[in-house]
Design a protein around this motif. Structure first.
Motif, PDB file in Angstrom:
ATOM      1  N   ARG A  33       0.845  -1.205   0.000  1.00 38.38           N
ATOM      2  CA  ARG A  33       0.000   0.000   0.000  1.00 38.38           C
ATOM      3  C   ARG A  33       0.883   1.259   0.000  1.00 38.38           C
ATOM      4  N   LYS A  34       1.916   1.227   0.850  1.00 37.70           N
ATOM      5  CA  LYS A  34       2.801   2.391   0.966  1.00 37.70           C
ATOM      6  C   LYS A  34       3.543   2.622  -0.358  1.00 37.70           C
ATOM      7  N   LYS A  35       4.063   1.537  -0.902  1.00 32.65           N
ATOM      8  CA  LYS A  35       4.834   1.665  -2.153  1.00 32.65           C
ATOM      9  C   LYS A  35       3.965   2.185  -3.297  1.00 32.65           C
ATOM     10  N   PHE A  36       2.753   1.659  -3.392  1.00 35.51           N
ATOM     11  CA  PHE A  36       1.849   2.092  -4.464  1.00 35.51           C
ATOM     12  C   PHE A  36       1.503   3.572  -4.261  1.00 35.51           C
ATOM     13  N   GLN A  37       1.241   3.940  -3.003  1.00 32.74           N
ATOM     14  CA  GLN A  37       0.891   5.348  -2.730  1.00 32.74           C
ATOM     15  C   GLN A  37       2.045   6.270  -3.096  1.00 32.74           C
ATOM     16  N   GLU A  38       3.250   5.851  -2.745  1.00 30.26           N
ATOM     17  CA  GLU A  38       4.427   6.682  -3.074  1.00 30.26           C
ATOM     18  C   GLU A  38       4.565   6.847  -4.586  1.00 30.26           C
ATOM     19  N   LYS A  62       3.313   0.526 -14.607  1.00 35.23           N
ATOM     20  CA  LYS A  62       3.124   1.683 -13.708  1.00 35.23           C
ATOM     21  C   LYS A  62       3.470   1.329 -12.256  1.00 35.23           C
ATOM     22  N   LEU A  63       3.510   0.011 -11.968  1.00 31.75           N
ATOM     23  CA  LEU A  63       3.703  -0.401 -10.577  1.00 31.75           C
ATOM     24  C   LEU A  63       5.180  -0.431 -10.213  1.00 31.75           C
ATOM     25  N   PRO A  64       5.486  -0.143  -8.942  1.00 37.22           N
ATOM     26  CA  PRO A  64       6.898  -0.183  -8.526  1.00 37.22           C
ATOM     27  C   PRO A  64       7.415  -1.622  -8.446  1.00 37.22           C
ATOM     28  N   PHE A  65       8.734  -1.764  -8.538  1.00 42.17           N
ATOM     29  CA  PHE A  65       9.361  -3.083  -8.418  1.00 42.17           C
ATOM     30  C   PHE A  65       9.446  -3.486  -6.945  1.00 42.17           C
ATOM     31  N   TYR A 115       8.671  -8.589  -9.061  1.00 40.86           N
ATOM     32  CA  TYR A 115       9.874  -8.963  -8.315  1.00 40.86           C
ATOM     33  C   TYR A 115      11.086  -9.053  -9.236  1.00 40.86           C
ATOM     34  N   ARG A 116      12.108  -8.336  -8.889  1.00 37.99           N
ATOM     35  CA  ARG A 116      13.346  -8.349  -9.696  1.00 37.99           C
ATOM     36  C   ARG A 116      14.168  -9.577  -9.315  1.00 37.99           C
ATOM     37  N   THR A 117      14.229 -10.536 -10.234  1.00 39.47           N
ATOM     38  CA  THR A 117      14.894 -11.813  -9.918  1.00 39.47           C
ATOM     39  C   THR A 117      16.412 -11.714  -9.972  1.00 39.47           C
ATOM     40  N   ARG A 118      16.937 -10.723 -10.682  1.00 39.66           N
ATOM     41  CA  ARG A 118      18.381 -10.580 -10.981  1.00 39.66           C
ATOM     42  C   ARG A 118      18.872 -11.613 -11.992  1.00 39.66           C
ATOM     43  N   ASP A 119      17.986 -12.463 -12.468  1.00 41.37           N
ATOM     44  CA  ASP A 119      18.385 -13.450 -13.483  1.00 41.37           C
ATOM     45  C   ASP A 119      18.315 -12.813 -14.868  1.00 41.37           C
TER      46      ASP A 119
END
Ligand code: DLL
Length: 433
Positions: A38-43, A59-62, A298-302
């Motif tokens: 919720r916080k991340k989306f609001q930011e 549009k969504l944060p990682f 989710y950033r897998t780094r792969d």
């Protein structure tokens, strides 16, 4: 009939409609139940209702591994602990482990996915599966186990380790499918040889190998040594465990992503920009059916790329190409980017050495120094003690020619590099940053 199999051949529009509806439900849930999201989306100034098309996902944060660490251990669960029936954790080499949870429905979803994955990899209910992935906090053992049972196959829960006993079981029980890491599989072949057992005389038909990077050359080596067809399976704890993507045994060319449960994206790791199909970059996943631990972008780094071409097996699911490395495994040696898998490919070209190697990085003064430790094959070891220097020089030259980086090559005797019973340790980085 395996649950959910009909999703594998859907036309794209039908699949996208299902994905969008599942995504919207997931976003509403995480917004309502996980304060972190919720916080991340609001930011970021975005609400679940802003996601009207799949393309809006960008549009969504990682979410990153650091976010999971900051919310350790259960802070990102979207259900109360009463509803969590299983916890797994991935060890990670630095910092705290990553902890993930499952509801009873999640376990069932995962079992179905793994049943579908095993079927794609060649397994049927008539098979006996020798499951040498580790059982425990690692997702490999139990993930394959539940899938094998769901498929109706017979599973031998042998786990990793006790390697000699594994060979006896293989001889006596006649398993037809091997599930293990590629590096442990090579170790199994060596121990079999010591015991006078030729893997090719055992009953195996297919091997379903993953949990660590391996190259096409390594596949060739394993197929030659074991006589089985080797397919690549991919997954990660944060997204589910094994069963996120798998190669079909028909094509063995790229891993079909179970898109009815996971939405893959490829991004430029530096800018976060979404890349078109075919372009390599960092793999990002959003889960759209999980209850206890949904994860958004989710950033897998792969590092891989996505391939939308139709496949000969008839599945319409996108394929991800073999993972070529991780953004955090990439070694920058005097400014040149080097992935362990590239060195592996060079080594596999050479008859004199075995596919057991380690990369050691040191810093002398301000200069990075790469040492490649690799085992000589038995034959080269006995035949060519005088010629060792020339083999080292040849490998060094090939590494320089293919990768543009200078490396000191150190040949070691057969079996001198420690064997792992799970994921192999390929890189030892002694540099202090
Ligand atoms: O390794 C899940 C798994 C178990 C997959 C058994 C396949 C078979 P983790 O321990 O969380 O989960 O590690 C996930 O391992 O991000 C990749 O870097 C790497 N990885 C997994 N499969 C492959 C593969 C399990 N086929 C991390 N090729 C991932 C390359 C892989 N890397």
């Amino acid at each position: 009939m395996i649950y959910d199999m009909e999703f594998e051949t859907l036309p794209r529009e039908a699949l996208v409609a299902i994905q969008l509806q599942r995504l919207q439900t997931t976003l509403e849930r995480v917004y309502a139940t996980v304060p972190f999201y919720r916080k991340k989306f609001q930011e970021a100034g975005v609400k679940p209702s802003d996601i009207q098309r799949l393309d809006d996902l960008k549009k969504l944060p990682f979410t990153t591994k650091q976010d999971l660490r900051d919310n350790y251990p259960f802070g990102m669960f979207a259900v109360p602990m009463d509803n969590v029936v299983r916890i797994h954790a991935s060890s990670g080499t630095t910092g705290k482990p990553t902890v993930v949870g499952y509801t009873a429905r999640d376990i069932n979803t995962w079992a179905s996915l793994m049943a579908r994955a095993l079927a794609a990899g060649g397994a049927t209910r008539g098979d006996i599966i020798h499951n040498a992935y580790g059982y425990g906090l690692f997702t490999g053992g139990l993930g394959v186990h539940y899938g094998a049972e769901k498929l109706g196959a017979s599973v031998i829960p042998v786990s990793g380790g006790n390697t000699k006993r594994q060979i006896v079981i293989m001889k006596d029980f006649g398993p037809t499918i091997l599930t293990a890491t590629p590096s442990y599989t090579l170790h199994l072949t060596e121990v079999a040889e010591e015991l006078g057992v030729d893997f090719r005389d055992l009953s195996f038909k297919f091997g379903i190998f993953g949990a660590e990077p391996w190259s096409e050359k390594m596949r060739g080596e394993i197929e030659k040594k074991t006589g089985m067809t080797a397919v690549d399976i991919y997954g990660l704890s944060e997204v589910m465990g094994p069963g996120v993507a798998i190669e079909c045994h028909e094509a063995k060319k790229g891993l079909h992503v179970f898109e009815d449960h996971f939405i893959p994206e490829i991004i430029n790791p530096d800018t976060g920009e979404v890349m078109p199909y075919g372009e390599p970059g960092e793999l990002v996943f959003t889960t759209i059916t999980k209850e206890a631990f949904p994860i958004i972008r989710y950033r897998t780094r792969d590092i891989t790329s996505l391939n939308p071409e139709p496949c000969i097996c008839g599945r319409s699911m996108l394929r991800m190409n073999r993972v070529s490395g991780r953004t955090d495994d990439m070694l920058i040696i005097r400014g040149v980017n080097v992935f362990p898998s590239q060195i592996e490919s060079v080594l596999m070209e050479m008859e004199e050495v075995e596919p057991h190697y380690q990369l050691i990085v040191d810093r002398e003064g301000n200069l990075d120094k790469l040492t490649v430790k690799v085992e000589l094959g038995e034959k080269a070891f006995t035949d060519e003690v005088k010629g060792l220097q020339s083999i080292e020089q040849k490998i060094s030259k090939n590494i320089k020619d293919y990768l543009g980086v200078s490396a000191k090559v150190k040949l070691v005797e057969p079996k001198a590099i420690a064997r792992s019973e799970g994921k192999a340790v390929r890189v030892i980085d002694n540099r202090k940053f």
